[in-house]
Design a protein around this motif. Structure first.
Motif, PDB file in Angstrom:
ATOM      1  N   GLU A 294       0.973  -1.439   0.103  1.00 16.51           N
ATOM      2  CA  GLU A 294       0.122   0.051  -0.039  1.00 16.51           C
ATOM      3  C   GLU A 294       1.127   1.228   0.081  1.00 16.51           C
ATOM      4  N   ASP A 295       0.722   2.202  -0.892  1.00 16.42           N
ATOM      5  CA  ASP A 295       1.740   3.405  -1.027  1.00 16.42           C
ATOM      6  C   ASP A 295       1.235   4.338  -0.346  1.00 16.42           C
ATOM      7  N   ASN A 296       0.087   4.478   0.447  1.00 11.98           N
ATOM      8  CA  ASN A 296      -0.315   5.379   1.366  1.00 11.98           C
ATOM      9  C   ASN A 296       0.164   5.206   2.742  1.00 11.98           C
ATOM     10  N   LEU A 297       1.300   5.805   3.162  1.00 12.35           N
ATOM     11  CA  LEU A 297       2.007   5.613   4.455  1.00 12.35           C
ATOM     12  C   LEU A 297       1.073   5.442   5.651  1.00 12.35           C
ATOM     13  N   ASP A 298       0.240   6.361   5.861  1.00 12.26           N
ATOM     14  CA  ASP A 298      -0.743   6.234   6.982  1.00 12.26           C
ATOM     15  C   ASP A 298      -1.677   4.979   7.035  1.00 12.26           C
ATOM     16  N   ALA A 299      -2.094   4.847   5.689  1.00 20.09           N
ATOM     17  CA  ALA A 299      -3.086   3.632   5.518  1.00 20.09           C
ATOM     18  C   ALA A 299      -2.245   2.181   5.860  1.00 20.09           C
ATOM     19  N   ASN A 300      -0.910   2.119   5.197  1.00 17.18           N
ATOM     20  CA  ASN A 300      -0.143   0.976   5.472  1.00 17.18           C
ATOM     21  C   ASN A 300       0.185   0.925   6.771  1.00 17.18           C
ATOM     22  N   ASP A 301       0.816   1.803   7.506  1.00 19.94           N
ATOM     23  CA  ASP A 301       1.018   1.705   8.921  1.00 19.94           C
ATOM     24  C   ASP A 301      -0.227   1.499   9.800  1.00 19.94           C
ATOM     25  N   SER A 313       1.956 -11.799  11.496  1.00 22.35           N
ATOM     26  CA  SER A 313       3.158 -11.230  11.043  1.00 22.35           C
ATOM     27  C   SER A 313       3.008 -10.464   9.734  1.00 22.35           C
ATOM     28  N   VAL A 314       3.488  -9.181   9.625  1.00 20.92           N
ATOM     29  CA  VAL A 314       3.226  -8.462   8.465  1.00 20.92           C
ATOM     30  C   VAL A 314       4.551  -7.889   8.097  1.00 20.92           C
ATOM     31  N   THR A 315       4.615  -7.924   6.843  1.00 18.55           N
ATOM     32  CA  THR A 315       5.806  -7.188   5.990  1.00 18.55           C
ATOM     33  C   THR A 315       5.290  -6.051   5.003  1.00 18.55           C
ATOM     34  N   ALA A 316       5.696  -5.022   5.170  1.00 19.48           N
ATOM     35  CA  ALA A 316       5.126  -3.646   4.395  1.00 19.48           C
ATOM     36  C   ALA A 316       6.047  -3.494   3.149  1.00 19.48           C
ATOM     37  N   ALA A 317       5.242  -3.417   2.157  1.00 21.08           N
ATOM     38  CA  ALA A 317       5.898  -2.595   0.788  1.00 21.08           C
ATOM     39  C   ALA A 317       4.993  -1.307   0.577  1.00 21.08           C
ATOM     40  N   TYR A 318       5.896  -0.268   0.187  1.00 17.55           N
ATOM     41  CA  TYR A 318       5.022   1.031  -0.285  1.00 17.55           C
ATOM     42  C   TYR A 318       4.902   1.117  -1.908  1.00 17.55           C
TER      43      TYR A 318
END
Length: 417
Positions: A294-301, A313-318
């Motif tokens: 998810e490229d929206n930082l706030d939404a991703n976090d 467990s969560v791995t994030a990509a933007y």
């Protein structure tokens, strides 16, 4: 006494009169059957014309709504907007939402009455559906200072399309709020009974006369307004609610003790297999390895934190390129992926991942702000297993991630390797 014939064998006058009367009755019956067939055909044609008109009306009215909504969005993005301008923006936003809801009702009524609505069903906690419905009407209820009383057990599960069944419950709640005066009370309760989930939505509002009850679920039927309320409606919501419930194998009935004595709507739905006698609790949902793109930082976090709080467990990509690289080099159970991504959009990400030799394919959930059937179809065709629309229904998403369908997909993927 036996009938007597004339010496020549010809019928007596009485026999001739009886035969003529029978022939006349046969003609009348044949004419009646023809009239019934004609009326049936006319009703079918009228229904088809009505459904076509509703669909056309809804689509045509969306054309001017789209630029109004976009222009209103631009108002809020002007440099240093005044408080007055922001208030105007909020008013337009609310009214556009209300108009969009009315148009959605028209489209739903059309597709339901023509038999073209399809469902995407899975086991879903009933409480998650009711919470989703309550979120839809919460602002309406707060504005009217209405009291909402809830009695919702956590353990009941139904086999349902989450968006559609929540919509049916929301329509019942909107109806209860519309016909209940400011400060009134709405009660929502759920229980298990003989292998079915029974949900009641009751209010102490305007009530209904007995003569109105048989037709309350028909299109464009409306009851008396609550005192002091002038809010209108199309008379579509209850019709849509009933047909959605029936598509889920359920029933919905309305009852009232008369004008001024409130109304009660009761929904009965089959419980999901294995739930009829299941005790509360049970095993905790399995932890998933989730890749969130998810490229929206706030939404991703924010979404990542919610998933972590559920034990996953969560791995994030933007962006899409980083997300594809992670999906190719690590094994994840679930991919939650935005469609509109920089670098590589969600459609291409999942398509390239599926073409990668030896890659572990997770259960893929697409996220998008577009809710058109074509957008959903395109995402599924690209390789996603589910399609969810923003703003996300968090309870429904968490239920999907933890669902038996995802567990089965993960097990099948593991056996295939």
């Amino acid at each position: 006494m036996a009938n007597q014939h004339s010496p020549t064998g010809s019928p007596t006058p009485a026999e001739a009169a009886l035969a003529a009367e029978l022939a006349g009755l046969r003609l009348l019956l044949a004419q009646r059957d023809a009239d019934v067939a004609t009326l049936r055909d006319a009703a079918a044609h009228a229904g088809a014309r009505q459904n076509a008109f509703l669909a056309l009306l809804a689509h045509e009215l969306r054309n001017p709504l789209a630029p109004i909504s976009l222009a209103n969005t631009m108002l809020a993005k002007l440099p240093d907007p005044s408080s007055g301008l922001l208030n105007v923006h909020a008013v337009i936003h609310r009214q556009v939402q209300d108009l969009s809801r009315l148009l959605d009702e028209l489209l739903d009524a059309s597709s339901l009455n023509s038999g073209t609505m399809t469902l995407a069903c899975a086991p879903v906690p009933l409480v998650a559906l009711l919470r989703r419905a309550l979120q839809t009407v919460q602002v309406r209820i707060l504005e009217r200072r209405q009291q909402l009383q809830l009695d919702m057990p956590e353990e009941l599960t139904v086999h349902a399309d989450p968006a559609r069944l929540a919509q049916a419950f929301a329509n019942l709640l909107v109806n209860a709020s519309r016909y209940t005066a400011d400060g009134g009370t709405i009660r929502v309760a759920a229980r298990a009974h003989e292998g079915r989930a029974v949900v009641t939505v009751a209010d102490n509002g305007a009530g209904m006369e007995a003569a109105l009850l048989p037709g309350i679920f028909e299109l464009f039927t409306q009851g008396p307004r609550a005192p002091g309320r002038s809010e209108g409606g199309l008379g579509v919501g209850l019709n849509v609610a009933r047909k959605i419930v029936e598509l889920h194998g359920g029933t919905v009935v309305g009852a009232s003790d008369g004008l001024g004595r409130g109304s009660v709507f009761t929904v009965s739905l089959p419980l999901a297999a294995g739930e009829a006698g299941a005790p509360p609790g049970g095993a905790a949902p399995a932890a998933r390895r989730i890749l969130l793109v998810e490229d929206n930082l706030d939404a991703n976090d924010t979404l990542g934190q919610l998933l972590l709080a559920e034990g996953h467990s969560v791995t994030a990509a933007y962006d899409g390129i980083a997300g594809l690289a992670l999906a190719r080099t690590q094994a994840f159970d679930v991919l939650i992926c935005d469609i509109n991504l920089p670098g590589l959009d969600g459609h291409e990400l999942i398509a390239q991942l599926r073409r990668t030799a030896g890659a572990h394919i997770p259960f893929a959930i697409a996220m998008s702000g577009y809710a058109r059937p074509d957008d959903r179809t395109r995402a599924i065709a690209a390789g996603f297993g589910q399609y969810v629309v923003k703003p996300l229904d968090i309870d429904a998403l968490l239920a999907l991630v933890a669902s038996a369908a995802v567990t089965g997909f993960i097990a099948a993927a593991g056996n295939a390797r």
